[in-house]
Write an enzyme that holds these catalytic residues in place. Structure first.
Site, PDB file in Angstrom:
ATOM      1  N   GLU A  98       0.920  11.420   0.611  1.00 39.68           N
ATOM      2  CA  GLU A  98       0.125  12.580   1.018  1.00 39.68           C
ATOM      3  C   GLU A  98       0.859  13.888   0.654  1.00 39.68           C
ATOM      4  O   GLU A  98       1.577  14.419   1.475  1.00 39.68           O
ATOM      5  CB  GLU A  98      -0.175  12.522   2.513  1.00 39.68           C
ATOM      6  N   ASP A 157       0.865  -1.174   0.000  1.00 35.40           N
ATOM      7  CA  ASP A 157       0.000   0.000   0.000  1.00 35.40           C
ATOM      8  C   ASP A 157       0.902   1.224   0.000  1.00 35.40           C
ATOM      9  O   ASP A 157       1.906   1.270   0.720  1.00 35.40           O
ATOM     10  CB  ASP A 157      -0.888   0.006   1.249  1.00 35.40           C
ATOM     11  N   ASP A 215       0.941   5.285   0.739  1.00 39.97           N
ATOM     12  CA  ASP A 215       0.215   6.380   1.378  1.00 39.97           C
ATOM     13  C   ASP A 215       0.954   7.668   1.071  1.00 39.97           C
ATOM     14  O   ASP A 215       1.752   8.155   1.857  1.00 39.97           O
ATOM     15  CB  ASP A 215       0.139   6.125   2.885  1.00 39.97           C
ATOM     16  N   TYR A 225     -11.856  11.525   6.964  1.00 42.14           N
ATOM     17  CA  TYR A 225     -11.841  12.005   8.347  1.00 42.14           C
ATOM     18  C   TYR A 225     -10.887  13.183   8.423  1.00 42.14           C
ATOM     19  O   TYR A 225     -10.228  13.538   7.435  1.00 42.14           O
ATOM     20  CB  TYR A 225     -11.430  10.902   9.330  1.00 42.14           C
ATOM     21  N   ASP A 226     -10.825  13.828   9.588  1.00 43.94           N
ATOM     22  CA  ASP A 226      -9.985  15.016   9.778  1.00 43.94           C
ATOM     23  C   ASP A 226     -10.380  16.174   8.863  1.00 43.94           C
ATOM     24  O   ASP A 226      -9.538  16.965   8.467  1.00 43.94           O
ATOM     25  CB  ASP A 226      -8.508  14.682   9.584  1.00 43.94           C
TER      26      ASP A 226
END
Length: 616
Positions: free
Chosen positions: A390, A386, A388, A458-459
Site C-alpha cells: 500500500e 499474498d 499487500d 472500502y474506506d
C-alpha cells in the site's frame, strides 16, 4: 489489506484520490415514452443494472432538463405479469397490481436545473417497464400522445465466437412510427449502432466474458427498452491463472493480532460456521524488512500454546511440540475442512514501507518469501503468498518511488519462485481516478503473474474528515450528493478491466465493520459532524457485530446501509446489502469476493453466510 500492527487491529486510514465517472455495468439507459402529456422540464430513464437469473437490480434516474428548480418528483410505470419490483432505496415505492409509483424522499426531491437523482430497487422476472410517467407527463420530456417508444428486440444469439470477435443476431423490435436503428450494448455501454439485425464485434480480448444486449430507436429517435442479455466468452488464453467460471472465491482475512484483545481464534471459524462457507483464508500479516519477507508476530504465529477448549480439534498443545500458535491451529482447521486454502499475506498499511527495498532485487525478495512460507515447520499450512503493498509507486503511510513496473517485477519473481502450484495474489488500491493510484503502477501487466487481485473497495469515506459530510465508506455505485465524485466500487472495477485485468482475476472487497461520525443531526447522507464516533478499539470505526445491535441500519444508499442513532451516523454492510453486492459481482463476471476481517462478524457468521449464499 487494512491498517495493522502486530498487537492490535487498525484499519486503513483512507483512500486518497478522485475517481472517474461510473460506467454502468449490464444494460444501457432506456428512456420510456408514454401516451401521456409531455413533460419537457424533466426526464426519467430506466437502467437494468444487473440480472442474476433469479432476480435483477433496476434503477431510475430523474433529471431536471428545464430552467427552473424541480421541487419534487414522482415516477410511475407498469411491469408485465410475472415481473415485480421489491425493496427499493432512495425512494418510496408503492404498487397497485402491476402499476408502480416511486416518490422522492425528503432529502432528494429538489433538483436544480441540470441536476439528477437516481433511485433503485431489486426485482424478479424478465420484463421491462412500460407506460412511464414523470410527474404525470412523459418520461422522455417530449413525446406526444400516440408516439410510443419501440418494443424490446429479441435477446441476441451469439455465433462465430473467436479469440477477439463474436457475431450477434437478434429479432426485430416494433414501433408505431417505424424502427430506425439498433444500439448494440456491450457490458452496458453502446459499442455500435446498426440498421440491420446483426453485428460482429471485432474489438474483444482473448478468453474474456462479455454481456450483450440490444435496444431499438424509432424515427423520432426514442429509445426502447433493452433486450435480454447474452453472455459471450471469447476463445484463447486470458493471461494465465485465476479462478475459473463457477469457482467463486470466498476469502476472509484472519489477523494474527486478533488473538489478543479481540480474543478471536482459529476455532471461532468453526464455531461460527464460517469455515464451511469460505474457500480461502489470508493470514495477516507477515512483515517486509530489508528487502525480505519476515515473521510478523512470532508468539501469535507459531508459539502461543492453546488449551483443549481453545483448540480446533479439542486437543491441547504441549510444551515440547514443534509447532503451536495460529499456524498449528490452521493446520488443524485444514485437516477438518480440506477444501480451505491458506495464503500468507505480507505487508499491510503499517508494513508496506519495506516493499521499496524488495523492489530493488525482486528475485532475492521472492527467494526469502519462498524460504519463509515453505519453512519445513509449517510448509503444509500455506498454499501460497499474498502481497499487500500500500501502494506501489504511490503514497500510503509512506510514499514509494519504485516506478510503474515494480509491482509487475515483484509479481513475476514470485510466480517464478513459487511456481504454478502455489497461489500468488495481491491486495490493491480501489482508486480509479484519472492519475490516481491505479494509474501509477502497471496493474494490467502484473495481473498476468497473479492469480487474482483483492480490490480494497472500502474506506472511501470516513471520519478522518472529522466534520463530514457523512457518506457510506463502501458505496457500490455513485449517488446524488456523493462527496467525491467517483469514489465507488464499480468504478475501481471498471478501471482495472480497462487496464486489461480479466474480470475473473478481480475480487470485490467487503468490510465487516462500519465508519462513523458523531454530532450528526441529519439521518440521510451528507450531514455535518463534530468528529469521529466512539469505537471499541479506535475512534470512527466499529465492528458489524456491535453496530447491528447498538445502531441498527435505517437506510440504504448506493448499495450500502447507513444508520442514524442519537447523534451518531454509521455506514456499514449488512446481509441484505452484501447479497446485492454479490449479485453485482456475479453479473460483472468477477472471480468472487473477500472481506476484512473475520472477527467483525457475528458469532454465527451471518455476513460470511451472506457472501456464501450470494455467490452460489
Amino acid at each position: 489489506m487494512s491498517t495493522a500492527t502486530p498487537t492490535r487491529q487498525r484499519y486503513r486510514t483512507r483512500i486518497a484520490a478522485t475517481l472517474t465517472a461510473l460506467a454502468l455495468p449490464l444494460a444501457a439507459m432506456v428512456g420510456l415514452a408514454s401516451p401521456a402529456q409531455a413533460a419537457p422540464a424533466a426526464t426519467a430513464t430506466y437502467t437494468k443494472k444487473s440480472d442474476w437469473g433469479t432476480g435483477f437490480e433496476g434503477s431510475w434516474t430523474v433529471k431536471n432538463t428545464g430552467t427552473t428548480t424541480l421541487s419534487s418528483w414522482t415516477v410511475e410505470w407498469d411491469f408485465p405479469t410475472g415481473t415485480k419490483a421489491g425493496s427499493a432505496w432512495d425512494a418510496t415505492l408503492t404498487s397497485a397490481g402491476n402499476h408502480y409509483t416511486a416518490k422522492n424522499l425528503s432529502w432528494n426531491g429538489t433538483l436544480a436545473p441540470g441536476a439528477a437523482v437516481t433511485f433503485g430497487f431489486n426485482g424478479t422476472g424478465p420484463g421491462n417497464p412500460s407506460g412511464c410517467k414523470l410527474n404525470g407527463g412523459s418520461c422522455d420530456g417530449g413525446s406526444q400522445p400516440g408516439d410510443t417508444a419501440p418494443t424490446a428486440p429479441g435477446t441476441p444469439v451469439a455465433s462465430d465466437i473467436k479469440d477477439t470477435s463474436a457475431k450477434l443476431t437478434w429479432t426485430a423490435a416494433t414501433d408505431d412510427k417505424g424502427v430506425k436503428n439498433y444500439d448494440v450494448l456491450r457490458d452496458g455501454k453502446a459499442v455500435a449502432t446498426v440498421t440491420g439485425l446483426t453485428y460482429t464485434d471485432n474489438a474483444l480480448a482473448k478468453g474474456t466474458s462479455y454481456s450483450y444486449a440490444v435496444q431499438a430507436r424509432d424515427t423520432a429517435d426514442q429509445t426502447g427498452p433493452a433486450s435480454g442479455s447474452v453472455t459471450v466468452k471469447t476463445t484463447g488464453d486470458d493471461g494465465g491463472p485465476g479462478p475459473q467460471p463457477g469457482d467463486q472465491v470466498k476469502l476472509g482475512y484472519f489477523t494474527n493480532w486478533g488473538v489478543y484483545g479481540r480474543n478471536y481464534h482459529v476455532k471461532n471459524l468453526v464455531t461460527s460456521g464460517s469455515a464451511a462457507k469460505i474457500t480461502h483464508i489470508n493470514y495477516a500479516f507477515g512483515n517486509v524488512q530489508g528487502g525480505k519477507c519476515t515473521i510478523g508476530d512470532a508468539f501469535a504465529d507459531y508459539d502461543k500454546a492453546y488449551t483443549a477448549d481453545q483448540s480446533v480439534d479439542g486437543v491441547a498443545d504441549t510444551w515440547d511440540q514443534p509447532l503451536r500458535g495460529n499456524f498449528n491451529q490452521l493446520r488443524k482447521l485444514k485437516a477438518k475442512y480440506p477444501h480451505i486454502k491458506v495464503i500468507w499475506s505480507f505487508g499491510g498499511w503499517t508494513w508496506s514501507g519495506g516493499f521499496g527495498d524488495a523492489a530493488k532485487n525482486p528475485a532475492a525478495f521472492a527467494d526469502s518469501c519462498y524460504k519463509l512460507v515453505e519453512d519445513p515447520r509449517w510448509a503444509d499450512v500455506f498454499d501460497g503468498i499474498d502481497i499487500d503493498w500500500e501502494y506501489p509507486n504511490a503514497c500510503g503511510l509512506t510514499c514509494d518511488t519504485s516506478g510503474p513496473a515494480a509491482l509487475g517485477n515483484l509479481a513475476s519473481a514470485l510466480r517464478t519462485k513459487f511456481g504454478a502450484s502455489n497461489l500468488v495474489t495481491a491486495a490493491i488500491s480501489a482508486d480509479g481516478s484519472d492519475g490516481g493510484k491505479l494509474d501509477l503502477a502497471d496493474y494490467g501487466t502484473a495481473a498476468k503473474s497473479f492469480d487474482w487481485y483483492n480490490v480494497m473497495t472500502y474506506d472511501f469515506f470516513g471520519a478522518w474528515d472529522a466534520k463530514g459530510p457523512t457518506a457510506p465508506h463502501s458505496p457500490l455505485t455513485s449517488y446524488t450528493g456523493i462527496p467525491k465524485a467517483g469514489y465507488t466500487s464499480a468504478e475501481a472495477i471498471a478501471k482495472l478491466k480497462a487496464k486489461g485485468v480479466p474480470a475473473k482475476k478481480l475480487l470485490l472487497g467487503i468490510g465487516f465493520y462500519g465508519r462513523g461520525w458523531t454530532g450528526v443531526t441529519q439521518k440521510e447522507p451528507g450531514g455535518t459532524a463534530t468528529g469521529p464516533a466512539a469505537g471499541t478499539y479506535e475512534q470512527g470505526i466499529e465492528d458489524y457485530k456491535v453496530l447491528k445491535a447498538s445502531c441498527p441500519s435505517n437506510g440504504t444508499v448506493a448499495g450500502t446501509a447507513y444508520a442514524h442513532c442519537g447523534t451518531n451516523w454509521w455506514s456499514y454492510d449488512t446481509p441484505a446489502t452484501i447479497t446485492s453486492k454479490m449479485a453485482w459481482s456475479k453479473a460483472q463476471g468477477l472471480g468472487g469476493a473477500f472481506f476484512w476481517e473475520f472477527s467483525g462478524d457475528t458469532a454465527n457468521g451471518e455476513l460470511v453466510s451472506a457472501i456464501d449464499s450470494g455467490l452460489k
